[in-house]
Structures are given as C-alpha cells and as structure tokens.
Design an enzyme around this catalytic site. Structure first.
Site, short mmCIF file in Angstrom:
data_model
loop_
_atom_site.label_atom_id
_atom_site.label_comp_id
_atom_site.label_asym_id
_atom_site.label_seq_id
_atom_site.Cartn_x
_atom_site.Cartn_y
_atom_site.Cartn_z
N CYS A 66 -24.29 -39.25 -19.37
CA CYS A 66 -25.62 -39.31 -20.03
C CYS A 66 -26.04 -40.70 -20.47
CB CYS A 66 -25.70 -38.44 -21.25
SG CYS A 66 -24.46 -37.22 -21.42
N HIS A 122 -29.40 -41.30 -27.33
CA HIS A 122 -28.03 -41.59 -26.87
C HIS A 122 -27.85 -42.99 -26.32
CE1 HIS A 122 -24.19 -39.28 -25.49
NE2 HIS A 122 -24.00 -40.17 -26.45
#
Ligand SMILES: *[C@@H]1O[C@H](CO)[C@@H](O)[C@H](O)[C@H]1NC(C)=O
Ligand SMILES: *[C@@H]1O[C@H](CO)[C@@H](O)[C@H](O)[C@H]1NC(C)=O
Ligand SMILES: *[C@@H]1O[C@H](CO)[C@@H](O)[C@H](O)[C@H]1NC(C)=O
Ligand SMILES: *[C@@H]1O[C@H](CO)[C@@H](O)[C@H](O)[C@H]1NC(C)=O
Ligand SMILES: *[C@@H]1O[C@H](CO)[C@@H](O)[C@H](O)[C@H]1NC(C)=O
Length: 532
Positions: A66, A122
């Site tokens: 990710c 993130h």
C-alpha cells in the site's frame, strides 16, 4: 481486506472548459481475480459496466504494497528514488514521503483544481508537515495509517519500545480527530463523504474533480477484525464455502456499490460528461484474507505477477476509443504526468519523473511510451510483516516468512554461476520488466500458484518442482503465470537486464526505514497522529 479508502476528488476553483474533473479510485488489496470481468465469482456490476464502456488496462502494474503504490501515485517516482523501497510506514516510524517531493495534488492545485482526498493516506504523519492537508489537499477525510477496523476506525499497533500494543482511533477530518463515527461502516462512510463533496461542488465555479479511493486495510492486524462487513453485502454469497472469501466478497460488493454511488453523483451533478475516472488497485490480493489473483503466481507483498499486476481501468466520455482493452505497458507512476497533462498543468518542480504521460496510449490506443518498468530493488526484503498475530495462517509459505542470509541458500539453488560479473547483487529482492521480459533476483516473495477460489489445489509446491534461483527470467507475454523459467535459454537478455538493475541501483538513494519512536504513543484514550 476491501475497505473504501482514499478518495481524492478535486474540484477546480476556476472554470476552464477543457479541464476535466478527475476522480481517482484506489481500491485496497483488490486481487486480479476479484473483479467480475476477470471471471470472479464475486459480482462487481458497477466496475464491469464502467470499464466495459471505458478502457480496461490489462498490462497495468502497481507496487506490491500500500504505502509504495500510494507513494508512486503521488510522486511519479520509483521507490528507489525516495528512499522508500522497503515496506510500508508503520504507525510509530518517524518518517514520511520526503518533504522535498512535489506531490500530485500540489501540481493539480497549480493547474487550478480544488483537491480533495477521502480515504487512506499511509504516506507518513509523524509531524504535521507530512499531513495530506499540508501536501496539496484542500480537504482530507480518512485514515492516516492503515489497517483500521471498519466499524470502530481504531488501529492497533505494537509499540516495541514500550512493550505494548496500542489500539487508538485513526480517523481525521482535515487535521482534526474525527469522533462520532463509531459503528459507521468505513466503505459507506467514505463513499458518502465523497458523494457529498461532489454534490456540494458548485458547477458555476468548479470544473474538476480529482481522486477517490476505496481501499483495504493494508496489513490486516487480525483477520477476524479486518474482515468485517454488513450482512446485506454478504447475503448473496452463501454459495462461497470459504469463510474469509465469503466476507471478502461482501466487502468487494460494498466497494463496487460505492463506486456506483460516486458515479451516480457525478452524473446527477451534470459533471460526468467532463470527468475522467481512474480505478486502480493498490497491490495484488492478499490470499491470507480472502483475496485471489488466480491464475497469477504469488500475492500481495511479492514481486510475482500476483503481487503487482493490477486491476485497473479508465472510464470517461472523453476517451477516444471507449469500449476497448489496452495491453500497453502502464504503471502506477504514470498517473502523475498523465493526470497533470490532462489538467493542462505542468510537472515543473518535481524531481526527475519515472512515470510517463500515457493518455494517448489509453485514450487513442497508441503505443505506450513506457518500454521498461523497474518493479523494485529492496536489499532488506522480508516476506511477512510483523503481524503480531497467528502466523500459522501463513501456512502456504510457512518456511519462508523471513528472508535472511541463513535461509537464503536453502531457498535459492544454483548460487553464483555466471552472473557474478554483472555488478548487481543477485541476492537483492528485485524485478525489472522490459517489453515481454521480466527478470527477478533474490527471493521474490511467496511463490505459490494459489488455486482458483472454490477449487482444491492439485499442484505440488512450486519450490519442490522447480527450485527458486537467484536469477529468474520469464516471458510474461507468453507466460503470465511465470511457470517456465528461461534464464538458461536467454543469457544475453539476462545479462542486459542485470546491467539495467545495476544502473538503477546506482541511482537509488539509501533506504529510510527508521526504528519506532516510542513518543508516537497516543495513550489509552488518544488518536494516532503527529507527535514530533
Ligand atoms: C512485556 O510485557 C509482558 C506482559 O506484560 C511481560 O511478561 C514481559 O516481561 C515484558 N517484557 C519486557 C522486556 O518488559
Ligand atoms: C449507496 O447509496 C445508497 C442510496 O443512498 C445507500 O443506501 C448505500 O448505503 C450507498 N452505498 C455505499 C457503499 O455507500
Ligand atoms: C453557486 O455559486 C453561485 C455564485 O457564487 C451562487 O450564487 C450560488 O448560490 C451557488 N449555488 C450553490 C448551490 O451553492
Ligand atoms: C518552474 O518553477 C520555477 C520555480 O518555481 C519558476 O521559476 C519557473 O519559471 C517555472 N518554469 C515554468 C516553465 O513554469
Ligand atoms: C477439497 O478438499 C477437501 C478435503 O480433502 C474436501 O473436503 C472438499 O470437498 C474439496 N473441495 C472441492 C471443491 O473439491
């Protein structure tokens, strides 16, 4: 885990007829075999329909995790050029995408767009300068880290230095902690926020929308927690015997519905005719939690095709050849120059880009300007994140969780040999693609061909039949499943690609992967967020 995450919607502040709205949907851990149009037993009517009227990208690549895919989307640069070639950003690590990188939303703003993001960031948050609202987004609603619980929006993470596991809220509206959303399923919560941004957008003042994403919880902290979904989404999947797969299918259905809702909002707002919607996964499916990349080899976290060949498409009335399938080589780093190009903006101020403007390849079917693709070079690679949970669920790849110098020689046969002179350290976890050829070095990650969902595997373990070698070559066009290793037959191609890896590695900046900072601890009642 299929969770709705990063929605970036940018609505331009200044009217300019030729600038399209741009909506980017980034799905989390969405595997190759998890979309209806690849034959999945999971039903994705909205994705199927949108992509059928758009351009399906069938030779499209993302990064295996990710943080890296988001990083490349935002910077247009390879992992080796930002020092982020190793893994994801853990909640207590004091780093973020380097602050001297100019990000996609900053460029879009310079081109006159309003920029909104809904979903999972993130990309680092240890200090305020790292936050999405300080890096080009006018608004942000979502998660700063990954792996949140879908209903409580709590993220649990071990803090080794304090010898404890901390569970704390991770949900922000702008820079403020967003409380009061407990019990609202994240896919619905985030898609509602996205549609409300679109609805509020005042067409007399605005022309553009950019970015939305539905995501996963990247490294799931615990399967039973991460795989949650309201019953109504799971109900149609009673025929799926595997419990994880059944819940996962429900999560995918929620995500598909969210994309449908967002599209509808664009249509009802009269914006659709001037919208470019990009749908992309962030990495391959995680077979441990219900995802499937069948028939591709490997999974999330690996450099096999199952980890990096991404589901992706573009839907837009502005496409010149709608209803087509593109087999041109396209990479997640290509979106920055492509979208800034569509916006009529400039990439002035970025560092040297690794991405290409691929709009003509997508819209008109021209040849892709991308001839080579560096998947990654990571000298520190290990296969499994410190999940802290029950590692027996990793049964398929049990003996190779950790890639280290002791286990390495047992895994990789035929060491040394003729590759010693390339200059490139073939123990490094690396992969590169050039036209139809793909070269892998080191241990690429979990190497299983996982069976088609609902079927038992009749295949022996691949490493028993064909031991992994430190240098492996595949013809991906003829052999997308990576079954026939052909380095012995094409030594000159191997030599050339090792030389390319050597050149790339010379341009790499040192890996930044700092130790946890115990000051990250939000305490028993706090929320994850900047501490430095
Ligand atoms: C960490 O905490 C556990 C449980 O509270 C305890 O048994 C252990 O001794 C602690 N370890 C250290 C290094 O403090
Ligand atoms: C989509 O919109 C419908 C109607 O407003 C709503 O009931 C549903 O919850 C929405 N789905 C998602 C995933 O947001
Ligand atoms: C849109 O903007 C115009 C001009 O600023 C304003 O008059 C109008 O009330 C706005 N409409 C909405 C729905 O906000
Ligand atoms: C690029 O940015 C620099 C610094 O912001 C500026 O001086 C220069 O004029 C810009 N060039 C172009 C072509 O926009
Ligand atoms: C798979 O194997 C298990 C155990 O041998 C068996 O119970 C099950 O019926 C098989 N499933 C299929 C789809 O063949």
């Amino acid at each position: 885990m299929m969770q709705l995450s990063a929605l970036l919607v940018s609505l331009p502040a200044v009217f300019a007829a030729q600038q399209p709205h741009i909506v980017f949907v980034l799905a989390d851990d969405f595997g190759w075999y998890d979309v209806g149009y690849h034959g999945s037993e999971i039903s994705t009517p909205n994705l199927d329909k949108l992509s059928a009227a758009g351009v399906r990208l069938e030779n499209y690549y993302v990064q295996p995790l990710c943080t890296p895919s988001r990083n490349l989307l935002m910077t247009g640069r390879y992992q080796i050029h930002t020092g982020m070639q190793h893994q994801i950003i853990w909640p207590c690590q004091p780093y973020c995408v380097p602050l001297d990188e100019k990000l996609l939303p900053q460029l879009m703003k310079e081109a006159g767009y309003a920029t909104h993001m809904v979903g999972k960031w993130h990309l680092g948050m240890y200090k305020k300068d790292c936050l999405p609202t300080r890096r080009g987004f006018d608004s942000f609603f979502g998660y700063l880290t990954g792996s949140e619980d879908y209903d409580t929006h709590v993220r649990c993470s071990p803090i080794a230095a304090l010898n404890l596991t901390r569970c704390a809220l991770d949900l922000r509206d702008g820079e403020a902690v967003a409380t009061g959303y407990k019990g609202e399923y994240s896919t619905e919560l985030l898609s509602q926020r996205a549609t409300s941004i679109i609805e509020k957008h005042n067409s007399s003042k605005v022309t553009h929308t950019h970015g939305f994403s539905s995501l996963l919880s990247c490294p799931a902290t615990a399967a039973h927690r991460a795989l949650t979904v309201p019953e109504r989404y799971v109900a149609p999947y009673g025929f799926i015997e595997d419990h994880s797969r059944r819940l996962y299918a429900g999560m995918v259905s929620a995500m598909d519905e969210a994309v449908g809702n967002i599209t509808l909002a664009l249509q009802q707002g009269g914006l659709w005719d001037n919208t470019v919607l990009v749908f992309s996964t962030d990495n391959g499916g995680q077979t441990l939690y219900g995802g499937s990349n069948w028939p591709l080899r490997g999974r999330k976290w690996s450099l096999w095709e199952g980890g990096i060949r991404g589901v992706g498409f573009v839907a837009s009335p502005l496409l010149m050849q709608p209803g087509t399938v593109s087999r041109e080589l396209i990479h997640v780093s290509d979106w920055l120059p492509t979208l800034v190009g569509l916006a009529g903006g400039s990439t002035n101020g970025t560092k040297p880009l690794d991405g290409f403007n691929v709009w003509n390849a997508i819209s008109k079917g021209f040849a892709s300007p991308r001839l080579e693709l560096l998947h990654n070079i990571d000298p520190l690679y290990n296969d499994i994140a410190p999940l802290g949970g029950d590692l027996s669920i990793c049964y398929e790849c049990d003996e190779i969780h950790v890639f280290d110098s002791v286990k390495m020689p047992k895994l990789l046969k035929n060491l040394g040999g003729s590759w010693a002179n390339s200059g490139f350290n073939v123990y490094f976890h690396a992969a590169i693609r050039s036209s139809n050829w793909k070269l892998l070095t080191g241990y690429p990650g979990c190497d299983i061909w996982f069976p088609q969902p609902g079927h038992n595997s009749s295949e022996p373990r691949p490493s028993e039949v064909d031991p992994l070698k430190p240098v492996m070559l595949f013809d991906i066009e003829k052999d997308p499943e990576e079954r026939k290793e052909i380095s012995d037959q094409f030594p000159r191609i191997v030599e050339y690609l090792l030389g390319r890896l050597y050149q790339h590695q010379k341009s790499a900046v040192p890996i930044n992967f700092p130790d946890d900072d115990p000051k990250c601890d939000p305490g028993p009642t706090g929320a994850w967020g900047p501490w430095a």
